[in-house]
Design an enzyme around this catalytic site. Structure first.
Site, PDB file in Angstrom:
ATOM      1  N   GLY A 121       6.002   2.916   0.284  1.00 52.83           N
ATOM      2  CA  GLY A 121       6.468   4.167  -0.419  1.00 52.83           C
ATOM      3  C   GLY A 121       6.018   4.145  -1.876  1.00 52.83           C
ATOM      4  O   GLY A 121       3.934   3.730  -2.442  1.00 52.83           O
ATOM      5  N   SER A 130       0.955  -1.115   0.571  1.00 50.24           N
ATOM      6  CA  SER A 130       0.327  -0.458   0.000  1.00 50.24           C
ATOM      7  C   SER A 130       0.488   0.744  -0.039  1.00 50.24           C
ATOM      8  O   SER A 130       2.312   1.038  -0.055  1.00 50.24           O
ATOM      9  CB  SER A 130      -0.714  -0.414   1.288  1.00 50.24           C
ATOM     10  OG  SER A 130       0.073   0.293   2.555  1.00 50.24           O
ATOM     11  N   LYS A 131       0.281   2.720  -0.186  1.00 51.40           N
ATOM     12  CA  LYS A 131       0.695   3.495  -0.270  1.00 51.40           C
ATOM     13  C   LYS A 131       2.392   3.786   1.351  1.00 51.40           C
ATOM     14  O   LYS A 131       3.261   4.557   0.877  1.00 51.40           O
ATOM     15  CB  LYS A 131       0.447   4.547   0.013  1.00 51.40           C
ATOM     16  CG  LYS A 131      -0.797   5.258  -1.230  1.00 51.40           C
ATOM     17  CD  LYS A 131      -1.216   5.790  -1.195  1.00 51.40           C
ATOM     18  CE  LYS A 131      -2.203   6.714  -2.764  1.00 51.40           C
ATOM     19  NZ  LYS A 131      -3.401   6.447  -2.648  1.00 51.40           N
ATOM     20  N   ARG A 132       1.612   2.980   1.855  1.00 55.68           N
ATOM     21  CA  ARG A 132       3.025   3.231   3.343  1.00 55.68           C
ATOM     22  C   ARG A 132       3.587   2.816   3.001  1.00 55.68           C
ATOM     23  O   ARG A 132       5.547   3.225   3.615  1.00 55.68           O
ATOM     24  CB  ARG A 132       2.327   2.040   4.229  1.00 55.68           C
ATOM     25  CG  ARG A 132       1.529   2.386   5.513  1.00 55.68           C
ATOM     26  CD  ARG A 132       0.539   1.181   6.552  1.00 55.68           C
ATOM     27  NE  ARG A 132       0.297   0.309   5.813  1.00 55.68           N
ATOM     28  CZ  ARG A 132       1.092  -0.644   6.119  1.00 55.68           C
ATOM     29  NH1 ARG A 132       2.182  -0.902   6.761  1.00 55.68           N
ATOM     30  NH2 ARG A 132       0.521  -2.007   5.216  1.00 55.68           N
TER      31      ARG A 132
END
Ligand code: GLU
Length: 482
Positions: free
Chosen positions: A257, A253-255
């Site tokens: 990167g 996920s965006k976490r």
């Protein structure tokens, strides 16, 4: 035997993600391996979330990655249109066929009624599913309510007590019991068919033989099989490829990167490196080799070597791979790729004033320090920033041996026409003064760049030019007080 045909069918609801790119790539590789064909279809039936800009961005990303297809939304073909919202008439015919066969029916239940039904089922500890209120309405009532303009969706009548078995080419046999699913909607009350219905019609009419897609669609497969069977369409082969996890083994996920291909492109990852990296995300060739050309990957790509277990996205590996691909470029090729980054950085003006041969030496000097192309800005600083000193560099400069070395180089630095001559000169000074190479290189590097490491010293001196180098030496010596 039918010609192998695969498809990539993105929903244009956002940029192309790493997972989508990997699905597209596996389809491409499989088609190329088999000498088959590939369709690019746009699944835009979610009208609120689908946007044409995303469609364009997805196509651009796929092209950038080096994928091609034989028919699809941007190139046409015999089985178009390739955008689902342009195929509504086609779907309508098949919906009608299902209604005529009593395998689909109109449902007039309102959102509120359905919600109340769900709540009641939850309260009783049951899995929510449609109770079938409209499943037995007689034709006269249906026609009357439709004629009165009552909103209606269309539901598929799920066969009772039937097992659906998918012989998945990656996951082996997966079976589902039909009883677990209530009659599901195939056309919403606004007349737009849902994904699970449209996908079947399209894959059939587009003569897709292999549906290769993300594991998250495995749970959709039984519903799709029901529709294949109801319409007497032959079933294609299915291959559901595993999730991609971040290095903490959580869903990517965006976490973690950058998640979209455009972000990697902008950072300056090479398409060849991403192609190679994504191919190994869930697939492995027989040997140990990791750096493989497109042709090598296509040649050895088979679905039986696609892993059932999730793939872990390891950014260090991607970085390493990108460096390997950067290494393979000629200096002018690398320079061309770096130019857009250079022209957008604070040193663009100074760069533009450098003679051509010096720009080539600069690029060569920083090559091995580049993980991705956007690192160029950080690496160029040392050539163009005003002098300032790291504490370690300053400490070296203050050692008593430093001043005489710098003085000597200041006095004797010859005119030069290539970095090699500078290297020779430093060597001869070292030998003549009976010093260790380090005792010359370190003070000189510190004096000229203010740092204790960086690109090769002769290359830096060459890029600065003789005059600028002498100015830098003077500046440092003055600051040191001699
Ligand atoms: N439109 C679907 C998605 O973007 C693809 C589904 C499929 O490949 O069947 O996830």
């Amino acid at each position: 035997m039918k010609k192998t045909k695969v498809r990539f069918a993105p929903s244009p609801t956002g940029p192309l993600h790493i997972g989508g790119a990997r699905s597209a790539l596996f389809n491409y590789l499989y088609a190329e391996h088999c000498g088959g064909e590939m369709v690019l279809r746009i699944e835009d039936t979610d009208l609120d979330r689908s946007h044409r800009e995303y469609e364009e961005e997805i196509i651009e990303s796929l092209q950038w990655l080096g994928l091609t297809w034989t028919e699809g939304v941007n190139i046409g073909g015999d089985n178009g249109p390739y955008r689902q919202t342009e195929r509504l008439d086609i779907y309508r015919q098949y919906v009608q066929q299902l209604i005529d066969q009593a395998q689909a029916y109109y449902c007039f239940c309102s959102q509120e009624e359905l919600e109340a039904e769900r709540q009641e089922q939850y309260a009783q500890g049951l899995t929510p599913r449609y109770g079938g209120k409209c499943s037995q309405l007689d034709a006269a009532e249906v026609n009357r309510r439709l004629a009165a303009g009552e909103p209606a969706s269309i539901r598929f009548r799920v066969p009772h007590n039937t097992f659906y078995v998918v012989n998945d080419l990656v996951r082996d046999t997966v079976s589902f019991e039909s009883g677990n699913s209530g009659d599901f909607i195939i056309v919403k009350s606004d007349g737009i068919p849902v994904y699970n219905f449209a996908v079947v019609i399209d894959d059939h009419l587009m003569e897709v033989t292999h549906v290769i897609r993300a594991e998250e669609h495995l749970s959709n497969t039984p519903r799709q099989l029901m529709i294949y069977d109801a319409l007497k369409f032959p079933r294609p082969e299915f291959a559901h490829i595993s999730l991609i996890l971040g290095d903490d083994h959580q869903k990517m996920s965006k976490r973690h990167g950058a998640t979209s291909l455009v972000q990697y492109r902008e950072k300056g990852y090479l398409p060849e490196a991403l192609f190679n990296f994504l191919a190994l995300l869930g697939w492995s060739p027989e040997g140990e080799q990791e750096i493989m050309t497109k042709e090598e990957i296509i040649k050895s790509f088979t679905l039986d070597r696609v892993a059932k277990s999730p793939a872990v996205f390891n950014i260090d590996k991607l970085n390493w791979m990108n460096q390997q691909y950067i290494k393979q470029l000629s200096t002018p090729e690398l320079m061309n790729l770096l130019l857009p980054y250079i022209q957008n950085c604070p040193y663009a003006g100074q760069w533009a004033e450098l003679p051509g041969d010096r720009t080539l030496v600069l690029v060569e000097a920083i090559r091995e320090h580049l993980v991705c192309l956007s690192d160029v800005e950080g690496q160029m600083g040392v050539f163009f920033q005003p002098l300032s000193y790291d504490p370690e560099a300053w400490e070296i400069l203050q050692q008593e041996n430093s001043a005489p070395v710098l003085q000597r180089i200041r006095n004797e630095l010859p005119e030069f026409t290539e970095p090699q001559e500078i290297k020779q000169f430093i060597k001869s000074v070292t030998k003549d003064a009976k010093l260790k190479p380090k005792d010359v290189f370190m003070p000189l590097r510190s004096a000229l760049s203010g740092r204790t490491h960086g690109p090769e010293l002769p290359s830096m001196i060459y890029v600065w030019g003789r005059e600028n180098t002498l100015n830098r030496l003077d500046e440092t010596m003055q600051k040191l007080g001699f």
